[in-house]
Design an enzyme around this catalytic site. Sequence first.
Site, PDB file in Angstrom:
ATOM      1  N   ASP A  96     -26.320 -90.252 -80.221  1.00 30.40           N
ATOM      2  CA  ASP A  96     -25.307 -89.202 -80.192  1.00 30.40           C
ATOM      3  C   ASP A  96     -24.785 -89.158 -81.615  1.00 30.40           C
ATOM      4  OD1 ASP A  96     -23.035 -87.675 -80.142  1.00 30.40           O
ATOM      5  OD2 ASP A  96     -22.313 -88.429 -78.224  1.00 30.40           O
ATOM      6  N   PHE A  97     -25.184 -88.135 -82.384  1.00 36.28           N
ATOM      7  CA  PHE A  97     -24.879 -88.154 -83.826  1.00 36.28           C
ATOM      8  C   PHE A  97     -23.402 -87.946 -84.145  1.00 36.28           C
ATOM      9  CE2 PHE A  97     -27.366 -83.893 -83.636  1.00 36.28           C
ATOM     10  CZ  PHE A  97     -26.251 -83.142 -83.296  1.00 36.28           C
ATOM     11  N   HIS A 135     -25.737 -75.220 -87.314  1.00 33.64           N
ATOM     12  CA  HIS A 135     -25.073 -73.942 -86.966  1.00 33.64           C
ATOM     13  C   HIS A 135     -24.389 -74.006 -85.594  1.00 33.64           C
ATOM     14  CE1 HIS A 135     -28.578 -71.685 -84.717  1.00 33.64           C
ATOM     15  NE2 HIS A 135     -28.491 -72.944 -84.360  1.00 33.64           N
TER      16      HIS A 135
HETATM   17  C1  LIG Z   1     -30.700 -75.820 -81.288  1.00 35.42           C
HETATM   18  S1  LIG Z   1     -31.441 -77.333 -80.894  1.00 35.42           S
HETATM   19  C2  LIG Z   1     -32.507 -77.568 -82.287  1.00 35.42           C
HETATM   20  C3  LIG Z   1     -33.704 -78.374 -81.926  1.00 35.42           C
HETATM   21  C4  LIG Z   1     -34.769 -78.488 -83.035  1.00 35.42           C
HETATM   22  N1  LIG Z   1     -34.244 -79.080 -84.229  1.00 35.42           N
HETATM   23  C5  LIG Z   1     -35.373 -77.133 -83.313  1.00 35.42           C
HETATM   24  O1  LIG Z   1     -35.224 -76.613 -84.406  1.00 35.42           O
HETATM   25  O2  LIG Z   1     -36.007 -76.570 -82.410  1.00 35.42           O
HETATM   26  C6  LIG Z   1     -30.141 -78.514 -81.175  1.00 35.42           C
HETATM   27  C7  LIG Z   1     -30.513 -79.940 -80.805  1.00 35.42           C
HETATM   28  O3  LIG Z   1     -29.375 -80.781 -81.038  1.00 35.42           O
HETATM   29  C8  LIG Z   1     -29.353 -81.759 -80.017  1.00 35.42           C
HETATM   30  N2  LIG Z   1     -27.991 -82.316 -79.900  1.00 35.42           N
HETATM   31  C9  LIG Z   1     -26.884 -81.682 -79.438  1.00 35.42           C
HETATM   32  N3  LIG Z   1     -25.835 -82.522 -79.465  1.00 35.42           N
HETATM   33  C10 LIG Z   1     -26.298 -83.718 -79.950  1.00 35.42           C
HETATM   34  C11 LIG Z   1     -25.685 -84.977 -80.217  1.00 35.42           C
HETATM   35  N4  LIG Z   1     -24.385 -85.157 -80.000  1.00 35.42           N
HETATM   36  N5  LIG Z   1     -26.454 -85.973 -80.704  1.00 35.42           N
HETATM   37  C12 LIG Z   1     -27.781 -85.768 -80.928  1.00 35.42           C
HETATM   38  N6  LIG Z   1     -28.425 -84.602 -80.706  1.00 35.42           N
HETATM   39  C13 LIG Z   1     -27.681 -83.588 -80.218  1.00 35.42           C
HETATM   40  C14 LIG Z   1     -29.759 -80.994 -78.789  1.00 35.42           C
HETATM   41  O4  LIG Z   1     -30.184 -81.856 -77.760  1.00 35.42           O
HETATM   42  C15 LIG Z   1     -30.862 -80.105 -79.339  1.00 35.42           C
HETATM   43  O5  LIG Z   1     -32.123 -80.713 -79.230  1.00 35.42           O
END
Ligand SMILES: C[S@@+](CC[C@H](N)C(=O)[O-])C[C@H]1O[C@@H](n2cnc3c(N)ncnc32)[C@H](O)[C@@H]1O
Length: 442
Positions: free
Chosen positions: A289-290, A309
């Site tokens: 969880d970043f 974004h």
């Molecule tokens: C819009 S998607 C982009 C996925 C990929 N990078 C792409 O371009 O297709 C955003 C990604 O952020 C991840 N994400 C959202 N909140 C997160 C968190 N707190 N920690 C880690 N990853 C997270 C989601 O699971 C998702 O896979």
Amino acid sequence: MDTSFTELDQLVSLISTSVADLKAEYHPPKGLQQAVLVIQGACAQLSALVAPPQHTITIRGMDFLTSACLNVAVNAKVADHLLDNIDGLHVSKLAALTGIGQVNLSRVLRLLATKHIFREVSHNVFANNRLSITLLSYSPMSSLTGLCTDEILHSSTALYETITDPDPDNNLTAWSRSMKYPGPVWEWYQKVDPARAKRFGSAMTGFSSVVTFESTLYGFPWKTQPLGTKVCDLGGGVGHVSMHLAKACPQLHIVLQDLPHTIEQAKPLWQENASDIFCGQRVEFVPIDFLKGSPVSGCDFYFMKNVIHNWSDGDTNIIFSNIKQAMKSTSRLLIQEFVIQHVSREAAPGKPDSNDTSKVDLPNLLHGFISCPSPQAPEPLLPNYGEGRILPYYLDIAMMSFINSKERTLDEYRELGKYSGFELVKVWDCGETDIIEYKPVD
Ligand SMILES: C[S@@+](CC[C@H](N)C(=O)[O-])C[C@H]1O[C@@H](n2cnc3c(N)ncnc32)[C@H](O)[C@@H]1O
């Protein structure tokens, strides 16, 4: 009026030259892309210039009806019903297949055909074309169209009341107001509407065919990185982008990081589709969880595509600070996103605009090692290519309405980095998107 005539002639000339470029440069993607941007931008600008203003504004105000009709077509699976009928199907048969009255259905399809989506091959007989075929229900593009013409269209109806709310503590999104649901959309997906949640996941796959993997591969010199270069694909989803990178660049070692449930989905996918990389241990799967912790330390690149974004400046600061803690001094943070351009023209290189010297070298700063479309469109086009590059501006407003986040300008990305201890060192042109390279600074 003479000035307008000059602009008309210039736009027509741009269109003719760009059509010639498009024919000549059909293979090199950069030349082709530039020509397409110019043609789209110039045609729209030409129309805005010659059509009566009242007419144009009325049409703009009714643009949402195209979305409404697209929503009907997607829900009724019209493209699927037409798939085996290349000569078209009479609307009476389509009506029986879709459960929509034939008069209403023909009106919806006629509007779409007027917008070049479907063809009316003879009176009341409709067929697919190259646009409508993307709406086939198994295609993630159909999910993306469903999302845009449903949740996002709804949220936009409450935009004005949301952004004029005088209460600064009221963080309700336009989506929450329009749906009368007090929590975030992610919670609603989970608790109220799992079917739409599933469609959202598929829509994101659809979106990755809009911002293609090639844009990542050719926009940055991945191929010339040394053996063993470690790339952390942070928020990488199931890793569809980094899987392509790993296949195209055998010297890269991938660390895929995303939320735990996504990482669990990723493993079998890699095992099935990239078994040599999976078995050769050229990929690691590390849940994160970043917002709460740092990614794997010591990677050469921390790459985030279309992630930032989704986050406010405050949340991004938390994410960037967590990444910085994991970096070595030579590590780089790479953010692939749409970069919003202003619609006013920058001074030409070497001709500084007023006394803002930070902007003098913008074209050099903006672009990396590859040839690329001009940073600004040729005059008299709008400098951001206008309608030719409208997608980032639509996405920006969709982000505003849906989740209170944003697409950003280059200056905003520079400031965002600075705030968390990063210096923006280069912008790599990836076509519609850019890769923004940051280095950590003390
Ligand atoms: C819009 S998607 C982009 C996925 C990929 N990078 C792409 O371009 O297709 C955003 C990604 O952020 C991840 N994400 C959202 N909140 C997160 C968190 N707190 N920690 C880690 N990853 C997270 C989601 O699971 C998702 O896979």
